[in-house]
Design an enzyme around this catalytic site. Sequence first.
Site, PDB file in Angstrom:
ATOM      1  N   ALA A 115      60.249 -10.557 127.446  1.00 49.19           N
ATOM      2  CA  ALA A 115      59.838  -9.216 127.714  1.00 49.19           C
ATOM      3  C   ALA A 115      58.524  -8.841 127.300  1.00 49.19           C
ATOM      4  O   ALA A 115      57.828  -8.243 127.712  1.00 49.19           O
ATOM      5  CB  ALA A 115      61.017  -8.335 127.141  1.00 49.19           C
ATOM      6  N   ASP A 150      47.867 -10.812 123.683  1.00 48.00           N
ATOM      7  CA  ASP A 150      47.780 -10.665 122.244  1.00 48.00           C
ATOM      8  C   ASP A 150      46.790 -11.373 121.773  1.00 48.00           C
ATOM      9  O   ASP A 150      45.721 -11.835 122.229  1.00 48.00           O
ATOM     10  CB  ASP A 150      49.222 -11.221 121.851  1.00 48.00           C
ATOM     11  CG  ASP A 150      49.399 -12.673 121.944  1.00 48.00           C
ATOM     12  OD1 ASP A 150      50.356 -13.351 120.932  1.00 48.00           O
ATOM     13  OD2 ASP A 150      48.564 -13.115 122.769  1.00 48.00           O
ATOM     14  N   ASP A 159      48.203 -15.807 124.456  1.00 48.30           N
ATOM     15  CA  ASP A 159      49.164 -16.532 125.008  1.00 48.30           C
ATOM     16  C   ASP A 159      50.379 -15.696 125.511  1.00 48.30           C
ATOM     17  O   ASP A 159      51.397 -16.038 125.961  1.00 48.30           O
ATOM     18  CB  ASP A 159      50.009 -17.795 124.172  1.00 48.30           C
ATOM     19  CG  ASP A 159      50.605 -16.934 123.002  1.00 48.30           C
ATOM     20  OD1 ASP A 159      51.390 -17.910 122.174  1.00 48.30           O
ATOM     21  OD2 ASP A 159      50.556 -15.848 122.708  1.00 48.30           O
ATOM     22  N   ARG A 162      65.940  -7.749 113.943  1.00 44.84           N
ATOM     23  CA  ARG A 162      65.368  -6.983 114.848  1.00 44.84           C
ATOM     24  C   ARG A 162      66.848  -6.300 115.623  1.00 44.84           C
ATOM     25  O   ARG A 162      67.638  -7.050 115.948  1.00 44.84           O
ATOM     26  CB  ARG A 162      64.826  -7.927 115.871  1.00 44.84           C
ATOM     27  CG  ARG A 162      63.514  -8.404 115.429  1.00 44.84           C
ATOM     28  CD  ARG A 162      62.701  -8.965 116.730  1.00 44.84           C
ATOM     29  NE  ARG A 162      61.403  -9.836 116.072  1.00 44.84           N
ATOM     30  CZ  ARG A 162      60.239  -9.352 115.513  1.00 44.84           C
ATOM     31  NH1 ARG A 162      60.255  -8.064 115.275  1.00 44.84           N
ATOM     32  NH2 ARG A 162      59.385 -10.089 115.143  1.00 44.84           N
ATOM     33  N   SER A 203      49.025 -15.772 116.300  1.00 47.59           N
ATOM     34  CA  SER A 203      49.237 -14.929 117.418  1.00 47.59           C
ATOM     35  C   SER A 203      49.127 -13.278 117.182  1.00 47.59           C
ATOM     36  O   SER A 203      47.988 -13.047 117.008  1.00 47.59           O
ATOM     37  CB  SER A 203      50.779 -15.213 117.760  1.00 47.59           C
ATOM     38  OG  SER A 203      51.177 -14.472 118.802  1.00 47.59           O
TER      39      SER A 203
HETATM   40  C1  LIG Z   1      61.337  -9.685 119.941  1.00 42.81           C
HETATM   41  C2  LIG Z   1      60.105 -10.576 119.999  1.00 42.81           C
HETATM   42  O1  LIG Z   1      59.149 -10.037 120.593  1.00 42.81           O
HETATM   43  N1  LIG Z   1      60.224 -11.660 119.528  1.00 42.81           N
HETATM   44  C3  LIG Z   1      59.064 -12.362 119.318  1.00 42.81           C
HETATM   45  C4  LIG Z   1      58.739 -13.012 118.054  1.00 42.81           C
HETATM   46  O2  LIG Z   1      59.863 -13.773 117.677  1.00 42.81           O
HETATM   47  P1  LIG Z   1      60.946 -13.395 116.520  1.00 42.81           P
HETATM   48  O3  LIG Z   1      62.035 -14.433 116.205  1.00 42.81           O
HETATM   49  O4  LIG Z   1      61.816 -12.172 117.290  1.00 42.81           O
HETATM   50  O5  LIG Z   1      60.279 -12.895 115.282  1.00 42.81           O
HETATM   51  O6  LIG Z   1      57.622 -13.955 118.074  1.00 42.81           O
HETATM   52  C5  LIG Z   1      57.734 -15.290 118.785  1.00 42.81           C
HETATM   53  C6  LIG Z   1      56.549 -16.008 118.522  1.00 42.81           C
HETATM   54  O7  LIG Z   1      55.448 -15.303 118.967  1.00 42.81           O
HETATM   55  C7  LIG Z   1      58.096 -14.866 120.150  1.00 42.81           C
HETATM   56  O8  LIG Z   1      58.436 -15.838 121.224  1.00 42.81           O
HETATM   57  C8  LIG Z   1      59.231 -13.736 120.237  1.00 42.81           C
HETATM   58  O9  LIG Z   1      59.385 -13.312 121.757  1.00 42.81           O
HETATM   59 MG   LIG Z   2      50.408 -15.090 120.674  1.00 40.96          MG
END
Ligand SMILES: CC(=O)N[C@H]1[C@@H](OP(=O)(O)O)O[C@H](CO)[C@@H](O)[C@@H]1O
Ligand SMILES: [Mg+2]
Length: 557
Positions: free
Chosen positions: A396, A298, A302, A531, A67
């Site tokens: 978001a 991205d 997706d 985060r 991704s």
């Molecule tokens: C704050 C943020 O953007 N987190 C992203 C990121 O997840 P995290 O668990 O925060 O690393 O990657 C995910 C998969 O791509 C997506 O679903 C999610 O929205």
């Molecule tokens: Mg993606």
Amino acid sequence: MKVDYEQLCKLYDDTCRTKNVQFSYGTAGFRTLAKNLDTVMFSTGILAVLRSLKLQGQYVGVMITASHNPYQDNGVKIVEPDGSMLLATWEPYAMQLANAASFATNFEEFRVELAKLIEHEKIDLNTTVVPHIVVGRDSRESSPYLLRCLTSSMASVFHAQVLDLGCVTTPQLHYITDLSNRRKLEGDIAPVATEQDYYSFFIGAFNELFATYQLEKRLSVPKLFIDTANGIGGPQLKKLLASEDWDVPAEQVEVINDRSDVPELLNFECGADYVKTNQRLPKGLSPSSFDSLYCSFDGDADRVVFYYVDSGSKFHLLDGDKISTLFAKFLSKQLELAHLEHSLKIGVVQTAYANGSSTAYIKNTLHCPVSCTKTGVKHLHHEAATQYDIGIYFEANGHGTIIFSEKFHRTIKSELSKSKLNGDTLALRTLKCFSELINQTVGDAISDMLAVLATLAILKMSPVDWDEEYTDLPNKLVKCIVPDRSIFQTTDQERKLLNPVGLQDKIDLVVAKYPMGRSFVRASGTEDAVRVYAECKDSSKLGQFCDEVVEHVKASA
Ligand SMILES: CC(=O)N[C@H]1[C@@H](OP(=O)(O)O)O[C@H](CO)[C@@H](O)[C@@H]1O
Ligand SMILES: [Mg+2]
């Protein structure tokens, strides 16, 4: 079926070179440095075959992608026959099998773990059922090798039928897996769906929506620039734009950052994650005119975010919250016009990262229900699919789609047949067309983009009109590197910390100092980091607000 364990042992010895590495199936599957993924691919390929056997030979999808991560990474995730994410109860199996392959000192140890899984799920290997797997990969340089690791045992050991789609976007893999299964269930003798089905379906719905409103086939903005993050979205979008059924004037659309053939450029200073995180134009774009519209995919297409530059050259982001509120505004109005607002339930699903202003706008201006779930498409998807007839969900960062319930389709169909005779069918036809313009299996940058363009054209909204529906609270999202992110445990859909003990109380005290302040902390599921999100009314105080929360996080880590 006769499983050839001798062959499996040989493949295990040849393929599983990465050893004694702990793997976890995170927010979107396995994801780490590509060079460490050989073993995980081997075990995940076997798991996908077992999942298909468990489901009477239905097509199970497997996507090789990382991704929005940098080009050195890669990953893999399994897709259910209906196009949704791997069933949550099978995620532990994915991890057990991957870690068994990673930590076993010999094949026999791995085979014992494999046998335990087969036994636990009561999978009959003496079956005549043929497993069916659909595999796809994004444009990463490491993907072809990892594909071999993934599929090495599927046909030769488990006699699976493997449909290799080649390089596709993640949403295309989800879509083709779902459509192939639906066709198989309908008894179609050639059930396998293709990319062409994808393009025809979505262009067809886009054109029908424009025709329903007798709109000239032009975008409502002078020009749309599409940044495809030097990923797979570039070549795949160009196939759509080159389709004979696509007749938006070529001069209205410009694709940039489309060098998917240069590995190092993937997601590099461009793409949806870069634009959302840095809130600035991507590499390769300078503001051409303030009434143009821009969007960024991205790396695996997706997710999508939009943006524009105003007459004062200020950058304005139209993120996942803005997309979901645009759709909520449009679709709730259509329900009203079709007199269905009391028989079909529309709602918006967000995560804690949604801007507080978007939540207030949906509740207080659109009078639309809002749910909050944990981060990760699988959580939002489930809520949207189970709680609403029109379930709009976007993170978001631009991950999202809309789920239309069976009741929605039945109702629209029966209302259309009833009102063919006299009533005004415009709103009904709009709802039907719109539901066909959306890839309901997963967030899809291309189909979401088409749906936004159609909505803006029908509502005759400019990017500024769209943006002015509500004003984001100033907000900031930062990454905090800590020794062990697993100690940060949350509750209340990740909005509150349970552990480290006492840290949430300290955050609450900081939040109370900032008008309209909100902040939360959670461990990332895709990166080794924590985060921290913060938003408040006064943009000049935002940096200090966020820093104070980060200090407490570091002191507790
Ligand atoms: C704050 C943020 O953007 N987190 C992203 C990121 O997840 P995290 O668990 O925060 O690393 O990657 C995910 C998969 O791509 C997506 O679903 C999610 O929205
Ligand atoms: Mg993606």
